[in-house]
Design a protein around this motif. Structure first.
Motif, PDB file in Angstrom:
ATOM      1  N   MET A   1     -17.535  10.757   4.636  1.00 35.14           N
ATOM      2  CA  MET A   1     -16.905   9.443   4.595  1.00 35.14           C
ATOM      3  C   MET A   1     -16.150   9.302   3.281  1.00 35.14           C
ATOM      4  N   ALA A   2     -15.039   8.630   3.327  1.00 38.36           N
ATOM      5  CA  ALA A   2     -14.192   8.438   2.151  1.00 38.36           C
ATOM      6  C   ALA A   2     -14.872   7.529   1.135  1.00 38.36           C
ATOM      7  N   ASP A   3     -14.676   7.868  -0.149  1.00 38.07           N
ATOM      8  CA  ASP A   3     -15.187   7.025  -1.220  1.00 38.07           C
ATOM      9  C   ASP A   3     -14.294   5.805  -1.430  1.00 38.07           C
ATOM     10  N   LYS A   4     -12.980   6.009  -1.233  1.00 38.27           N
ATOM     11  CA  LYS A   4     -12.013   4.943  -1.470  1.00 38.27           C
ATOM     12  C   LYS A   4     -10.737   5.285  -0.712  1.00 38.27           C
ATOM     13  N   ILE A   5     -10.073   4.268  -0.187  1.00 39.28           N
ATOM     14  CA  ILE A   5      -8.773   4.444   0.457  1.00 39.28           C
ATOM     15  C   ILE A   5      -7.821   3.432  -0.157  1.00 39.28           C
ATOM     16  N   THR A   6      -6.662   3.912  -0.590  1.00 38.29           N
ATOM     17  CA  THR A   6      -5.622   3.046  -1.130  1.00 38.29           C
ATOM     18  C   THR A   6      -4.426   3.121  -0.198  1.00 38.29           C
ATOM     19  N   TYR A   7      -3.868   1.972   0.134  1.00 39.13           N
ATOM     20  CA  TYR A   7      -2.734   1.896   1.056  1.00 39.13           C
ATOM     21  C   TYR A   7      -1.473   1.507   0.284  1.00 39.13           C
ATOM     22  N   TYR A   8      -0.337   2.081   0.714  1.00 32.15           N
ATOM     23  CA  TYR A   8       0.948   1.785   0.089  1.00 32.15           C
ATOM     24  C   TYR A   8       1.988   1.515   1.161  1.00 32.15           C
ATOM     25  N   ALA A   9       2.827   0.510   0.933  1.00 29.31           N
ATOM     26  CA  ALA A   9       4.008   0.296   1.758  1.00 29.31           C
ATOM     27  C   ALA A   9       5.106   1.188   1.184  1.00 29.31           C
ATOM     28  N   ILE A  10       5.810   1.919   2.050  1.00 33.13           N
ATOM     29  CA  ILE A  10       6.904   2.784   1.621  1.00 33.13           C
ATOM     30  C   ILE A  10       8.202   1.998   1.793  1.00 33.13           C
ATOM     31  N   VAL A  11       8.892   1.780   0.674  1.00 34.02           N
ATOM     32  CA  VAL A  11      10.135   1.013   0.689  1.00 34.02           C
ATOM     33  C   VAL A  11      11.260   1.910   0.183  1.00 34.02           C
ATOM     34  N   ASP A  12      12.348   1.967   0.975  1.00 33.61           N
ATOM     35  CA  ASP A  12      13.518   2.749   0.573  1.00 33.61           C
ATOM     36  C   ASP A  12      14.743   1.837   0.582  1.00 33.61           C
ATOM     37  N   ASP A  13      15.921   2.419   0.475  1.00 32.01           N
ATOM     38  CA  ASP A  13      17.156   1.634   0.424  1.00 32.01           C
ATOM     39  C   ASP A  13      17.418   0.833   1.696  1.00 32.01           C
ATOM     40  N   LEU A  14      16.852   1.236   2.804  1.00 31.00           N
ATOM     41  CA  LEU A  14      17.099   0.580   4.079  1.00 31.00           C
ATOM     42  C   LEU A  14      15.966  -0.330   4.525  1.00 31.00           C
TER      43      LEU A  14
ATOM     44  N   GLU B   1       8.818  -6.687   2.892  1.00 35.22           N
ATOM     45  CA  GLU B   1       8.430  -7.403   4.106  1.00 35.22           C
ATOM     46  C   GLU B   1       8.554  -6.531   5.352  1.00 35.22           C
ATOM     47  N   GLN B   2       9.484  -5.588   5.338  1.00 29.06           N
ATOM     48  CA  GLN B   2       9.715  -4.686   6.469  1.00 29.06           C
ATOM     49  C   GLN B   2       9.820  -3.259   5.933  1.00 29.06           C
ATOM     50  N   PRO B   3       8.707  -2.678   5.457  1.00 31.21           N
ATOM     51  CA  PRO B   3       8.760  -1.337   4.865  1.00 31.21           C
ATOM     52  C   PRO B   3       9.073  -0.249   5.892  1.00 31.21           C
ATOM     53  N   ALA B   4       9.524   0.877   5.366  1.00 27.17           N
ATOM     54  CA  ALA B   4       9.856   2.019   6.215  1.00 27.17           C
ATOM     55  C   ALA B   4       8.611   2.684   6.786  1.00 27.17           C
ATOM     56  N   GLY B   5       7.485   2.525   6.132  1.00 29.45           N
ATOM     57  CA  GLY B   5       6.254   3.155   6.598  1.00 29.45           C
ATOM     58  C   GLY B   5       5.077   2.801   5.720  1.00 29.45           C
ATOM     59  N   VAL B   6       3.968   3.431   6.014  1.00 26.58           N
ATOM     60  CA  VAL B   6       2.713   3.219   5.286  1.00 26.58           C
ATOM     61  C   VAL B   6       2.159   4.575   4.880  1.00 26.58           C
ATOM     62  N   LEU B   7       1.642   4.637   3.691  1.00 28.17           N
ATOM     63  CA  LEU B   7       0.969   5.846   3.215  1.00 28.17           C
ATOM     64  C   LEU B   7      -0.439   5.438   2.794  1.00 28.17           C
ATOM     65  N   ARG B   8      -1.390   6.284   3.102  1.00 23.58           N
ATOM     66  CA  ARG B   8      -2.739   6.003   2.605  1.00 23.58           C
ATOM     67  C   ARG B   8      -3.218   7.203   1.815  1.00 23.58           C
ATOM     68  N   ARG B   9      -3.838   6.909   0.690  1.00 21.48           N
ATOM     69  CA  ARG B   9      -4.422   7.942  -0.164  1.00 21.48           C
ATOM     70  C   ARG B   9      -5.933   7.820  -0.016  1.00 21.48           C
TER      71      ARG B   9
END
Length: 76
Positions: free
Chosen positions: A1-14, A18-26
């Motif tokens: 089981m994971a000790d910790k999960i951090t989530y990020y919204a991926i934002v680029d030029d487009l 509020e409407q990110p291009a994607g999600v990344l989780r570490r």
């Protein structure tokens, strides 16, 4: 089981916060995380994408929106 999960919204030029291009989780296991090339590049100065830390709920909402956009299904 994971000790910790951090989530990020991926934002680029487009996209926006509020409407990110994607999600990344570490995912951390015993204080170690698996390298993710796109995030490592950003940490080293690649400014093609911005990564904004978000909550798990926000990440789930973004994924549901993207999935609905791709499949044409309702996100509710």
């Amino acid at each position: 089981m994971a000790d910790k999960i951090t989530y990020y919204a991926i934002v680029d030029d487009l996209s926006s916060r509020e409407q990110p291009a994607g999600v990344l989780r570490r995912i951390y296991f015993e204080a170690v995380w698996e390298r993710t090339a796109i995030l490592v590049s950003a940490e080293r100065g690649d400014l093609d994408n911005e990564f904004i830390e978000i909550t798990e709920d926000e990440a789930n909402q973004i994924v549901a929106r993207i999935r609905a956009d791709v499949t044409g299904a309702s996100s509710t």
